[in-house]
Design a protein around this motif. Structure first.
Motif, PDB file in Angstrom:
ATOM      1  N   PHE B 663       0.828  -1.726  -0.094  1.00 63.43           N
ATOM      2  CA  PHE B 663      -0.101  -0.105  -0.113  1.00 63.43           C
ATOM      3  C   PHE B 663       0.520   1.221  -0.251  1.00 63.43           C
ATOM      4  O   PHE B 663       0.545   2.308  -0.290  1.00 63.43           O
ATOM      5  CB  PHE B 663      -1.081  -0.469   1.596  1.00 63.43           C
ATOM      6  CG  PHE B 663      -2.000  -0.936   1.155  1.00 63.43           C
ATOM      7  CD1 PHE B 663      -2.704  -1.731  -0.108  1.00 63.43           C
ATOM      8  CD2 PHE B 663      -2.091  -1.652   2.120  1.00 63.43           C
ATOM      9  CE1 PHE B 663      -4.156  -2.020   0.146  1.00 63.43           C
ATOM     10  CE2 PHE B 663      -2.705  -2.684   1.794  1.00 63.43           C
ATOM     11  CZ  PHE B 663      -4.174  -3.376   1.753  1.00 63.43           C
ATOM     12  N   ASP B 684      -2.032   1.972  -3.179  1.00 63.39           N
ATOM     13  CA  ASP B 684      -1.478   3.414  -2.631  1.00 63.39           C
ATOM     14  C   ASP B 684      -3.122   4.408  -2.154  1.00 63.39           C
ATOM     15  O   ASP B 684      -4.025   4.943  -1.794  1.00 63.39           O
ATOM     16  CB  ASP B 684      -0.427   3.765  -1.960  1.00 63.39           C
ATOM     17  CG  ASP B 684      -0.483   4.852  -3.739  1.00 63.39           C
ATOM     18  OD1 ASP B 684      -0.934   3.591  -4.260  1.00 63.39           O
ATOM     19  OD2 ASP B 684       0.213   5.409  -3.841  1.00 63.39           O
ATOM     20  N   HIS B 687      -6.024   2.373  -0.650  1.00 65.71           N
ATOM     21  CA  HIS B 687      -5.503   2.335   0.655  1.00 65.71           C
ATOM     22  C   HIS B 687      -6.384   3.151   1.082  1.00 65.71           C
ATOM     23  O   HIS B 687      -7.179   4.063   1.950  1.00 65.71           O
ATOM     24  CB  HIS B 687      -4.367   2.033   0.818  1.00 65.71           C
ATOM     25  CG  HIS B 687      -4.015   1.913   2.224  1.00 65.71           C
ATOM     26  ND1 HIS B 687      -3.239   3.443   2.778  1.00 65.71           N
ATOM     27  CD2 HIS B 687      -4.402   1.165   3.798  1.00 65.71           C
ATOM     28  CE1 HIS B 687      -3.592   2.998   3.935  1.00 65.71           C
ATOM     29  NE2 HIS B 687      -3.526   1.678   5.144  1.00 65.71           N
TER      30      HIS B 687
END
Lengths: 120, 718
Positions: B663, B684, B687
């Motif tokens: 992430f 990411d 996330h």
């Protein structure tokens, strides 16, 4: 009637050039799908004209041109190729080809090129 | 026109050109030979007369010799007669007299014969064997001389019997009368002969003098006329040469004018690719260089072209133009210098890129290829226009394609996409405006923009807005390139803003389009258009199929509960976008290639499943694949490469810690970039998005067996 041999690994192109040649009254004495056959047939039949593809299996066009020129240094060879790399086309001229036309070509392109090569 | 016709015309014109010279030389030769002929003729006549004078002189001498001989014989006879009459002598004395007489008589006979001979030759002509070898005496022809000769002959005719008598005299048969006559007669006769011969000589001499002066005259006239001819000839040709020079000068001036004004760069190339002495002024402007004569074209161009290989090819191409075997028209397609971009210093000294077309043509001289004429033209405007048209065409295609996508897509989703994209646009613009204090701020900005663009790409790709995906991808390339630099300055962001502008103006266009097409529909019947639009399931199905195909994977996809329209639209949209990222991630990183799967005794096609379900207060979505699982070693390896942690720390990390790294911004285990993955952006974003929604994400994985992402978000609006 002047004679011609057509060398190309694609039968679509071979048929196309055959039809075009017959239209301008050339006698198609042989067609070949690779360089090796082309050299043998050239030696046997000595056609007035040869159209030559460059990328072929067995023996590529450049090598084939060299072999044909070894047999007859006055051989009349027209390269018909789709290659994007001009340097290779020029190498074909250095090896003895006399003209070059790009694929795809129009009937007009083909007729003009064949006629011009037959001029002398 | 045939070659033969050209030949004969050439010969014809050169004959014409030299006609004047040929005629004048012929006349001159005729004249010279005339002078020489008459001079030779006169010289011969003079010579003849000299021989005649010689002969006459000898005749005169001979007449004297005859006289002397006659007198000697006569004297001897008289002495003998006196002795005979007087006293008897001894036999010895008598014999001496006899011998002397014979001697004198023999001499007389000789001189008489010689005299006769010369006389006959002067009269009739004949070989002259006495003094002049093979020379011939020509018979006297002048009547005056003939008369004098006749006089000599008459005198001689009268005297000769007496002389012959003396020559034949024997002591016992002497005719005293005759003897007496001869002895007294001869001196007078000899005198007459002498005088007559003298007349002949005088008259011959005067003839010689005449002929000599004629000869002199002819020679003088000859020399004079030759001189006049020579002067005329030289004058004529000097004038002609002058004229030719003048014409050459005019031609040179005309060439110069053409070279100064022609719009193309024109020049001749020799076999060694050297530029000829005359070239057009435009060439210097086009190339931004001066003093080009004699320089090698390839050297001149070497610092201007982008590809040196291309230049080498151009050299070989020109060589082939000099190869008489090849057909000029049939090799022109191999000319590499067509629309060649060249870096040129322009008139005001600034470097600019020009697109130049080079045309090469053979120049023949006497049927040999003597030069190659090169014509260079600036086609920058044409190239730019074409590029613009091409861009516009692509834009149109894009719009058309989007039109298709818009028609197929759930209008609410399209509205979401536009809204999202506009939001991203705003975010990016705000981020760009933030002041920069340290270098890392630049890189943070880049990272932020990258994530936004990447997210946008994902959105577009889910809606099959392929044109959009392509633009976003190009932007990603540019951003990635900037990220790889060691140092950034504000200017580096400039090209970025242009691309971003393009991307967002496109969004605007889609917005307008979709407004026009669907907006109206929306008002008339909302249920109808919902039915028309593709359900999420179909969209995801298509998306999975495309990604799998691009990555050469076989995927068996199951989609459950994604079209639950009772849920909040916002949550649905967000989860759909998250599903897209996660599904892509699973196909690219999770599911193995078919062969690899078969080797692991798995089914060739991987199974991928997305399921959405709701509880009272939350919605959960899971994405599960039966692929390779997360490769912890690979994460360790990448972490080491990316230098986020020391090797020691990495080695100590447990599975959970390692997995969390996926992430992290900029983290990717893929070794190359393409549309689907590898930029280290994606997970990411997932996330962050989950966090924004107030939810949680968890990962379950087993190496070689499966990976499952589970997202749980609260139903309340975040």
């Amino acid at each position: 009637m002047p004679t011609i041999m057509i060398v190309d690994d694609s039968n679509v192109i071979r048929n196309r050039i055959t039809r075009g040649s017959e239209y301008i009254e050339l006698e198609v004495v042989a067609t070949a799908g690779n360089g090796k056959d082309a050299v043998k047939l050239y030696d046997l039949l000595r056609p007035d004209l040869v159209t030559m593809d460059l990328t072929m299996p067995e023996m590529d066009g450049l090598e084939c041109i060299q072999n044909i020129i070894d047999i007859n240094e006055d051989a009349n060879i027209l390269v018909v190729s789709a290659l994007a790399d001009k340097a290779t086309g020029i190498r074909a001229l250095e090896y003895g080809a006399r003209g070059f036309i790009y694929k795809p070509f129009s009937d007009e392109d083909l007729f003009n090129a064949l006629r011009e090569l037959l001029e002398d | 026109m045939t070659k033969r016709a050209i030949d004969s015309q050439n010969i014809g014109s050169s004959l014409k050109r030299y006609k004047g010279v040929t005629i004048s030389i012929a006349i001159f030769l005729l004249f010279t030979s005339g002078v020489m002929y008459s001079a030779t003729l006169i010289s011969k006549q003079i010579h003849e007369r000299q021989v005649q004078i010689d002969a006459a002189g000898i005749l005169s001498d001979n007449s004297y010799d005859v006289l002397v001989a006659v007198q000697s014989v006569h004297q001897e006879i008289l002495e003998q007669a006196a002795e005979h009459d007087g006293h008897e002598h001894g036999t010895q004395e008598k014999a001496d007299h006899e011998r002397a007489l014979k001697e004198y008589q023999a001499k007389l006979t000789d001189t008489v014969r010689s005299f006769d001979e010369i006389l006959a030759k002067l009269e009739k002509g004949g070989d002259y064997g006495i003094m002049r070898g093979a020379d011939r005496v020509v018979a006297l022809s002048n009547p005056e001389m003939k008369k004098a000769l006749k006089n000599v002959q008459e005198v001689w005719k009268a005297a000769k019997p007496g002389v012959q008598n003396l020559a034949g005299y024997k002591h016992d048969s002497i005719n005293h009368d005759l003897l007496h006559n001869t002895s007294t007669f001869l001196p007078e006769e000899q005198k007459v002969i002498y005088e007559e011969v003298d007349k002949i000589i005088v008259s011959l001499n005067s003839e010689i003098a005449d002929k000599t002066s004629t000869l002199l005259l002819i020679e003088r006239i000859g020399i004079l006329l030759s001189l006049v001819y020579f002067l005329l000839f030289v004058g004529f040709f000097m004038r002609r040469l002058g004229k030719a020079d003048e014409q050459a000068e005019i031609a040179r001036r005309e060439t110069n004018e053409i070279m100064q004004t022609v719009n193309n760069g024109l020049f001749l190339l020799d076999k060694d690719l050297n530029i000829g002495s005359q070239y057009s002024k435009e060439l210097e402007r086009l190339w931004g260089k001066k003093d080009l004569s004699g320089k090698n074209m390839l050297d001149v161009l070497s610092d201007m072209v982008e590809s040196k290989e291309n230049l080498e090819t151009a050299g070989s191409f020109v060589n082939q133009l000099y190869n008489p075997r090849t057909k000029e028209r049939l090799i022109s397609s191999l000319n590499p210098l067509v629309r060649s971009p060249m870096n040129v210093i322009n008139d005001v000294g600034i470097k600019e890129t020009r697109y130049l077309d080079f045309k090469f043509n053979r120049v023949y001289q006497d049927k040999e290829i003597s030069h190659v004429l090169v014509s260079v033209s600036d086609v920058t405007d044409a190239v730019k226009l074409e590029e613009k048209i091409q861009r516009e065409r692509e834009q149109n295609d894009l719009q058309l394609e989007m039109l298709g996508s818009i028609l197929k897509t759930d209008p609410r989703m399209m509205a979401d996409f536009i809204e999202n994209t506009e939001k991203r646009n705003k975010n990016i613009n705000e981020k760009l405006k933030e002041p920069v204090k340290v270098q890392s701020d630049f890189f943070n900005k880049l990272l932020f923009i990258f994530r936004e663009v990447h997210g946008l790409k994902g959105d577009a790709s889910a809606l099959s807005l392929q044109g959009f995906v392509a633009i976003a991808e190009n932007l990603e390339h540019t951003l990635k390139e900037l990220q790889s630099r060691n140092k950034l300055v504000g200017e580096d962001f400039l090209p970025l803003t242009v691309s971003l502008e393009e991307l967002f103006s496109l969004t605007q266009t889609i917005g307008d389009l979709s407004q026009r097409i669907i907006g109206n529909n929306n008002q008339t019947s909302s249920t109808a258009q919902t039915g028309n639009a593709e359900p999420v399931k179909t969209q995801l199905n298509k998306f999975v199929g495309e990604v799998a195909e691009r990555n050469s994977k076989l995927v068996d996809f199951t989609c459950i509960g994604m079209d639950n329209i009772s849920l909040d639209l916002n949550i649905r949209t967000n989860l759909r976008e998250l599903a897209i990222q996660l599904l892509r991630n699973s196909i690219v990183h999770g599911i193995e290639l078919p062969q690899e799967r078969l080797d692991k005794h798995k089914l060739a096609s991987g199974h991928l499943r997305v399921e959405m379900s709701e509880s009272n207060d939350s919605v959960s979505m899971s994405v599960q694949d039966d692929g390779a699982g997360i490769d912890l070693e690979k994460i360790r390896q990448k972490l080491a490469e990316q230098g986020f942690h020391s090797q020691e720390t990495i080695n100590k990390m447990d599975a959970q810690t390692l997995i969390k790294h996926i992430f992290m911004p900029g983290f990717s285990t893929r070794d190359y970039n393409d549309e689907d993955a590898g930029r280290g952006v994606g997970m990411d974003i997932v996330h962050d998005r989950v966090k924004q929604m107030g939810g949680k994400i968890s990962i379950a994985t087993r190496a070689g067996a499966y990976t499952r992402f589970t997202i749980v978000v609260p139903k309340v609006h975040y």
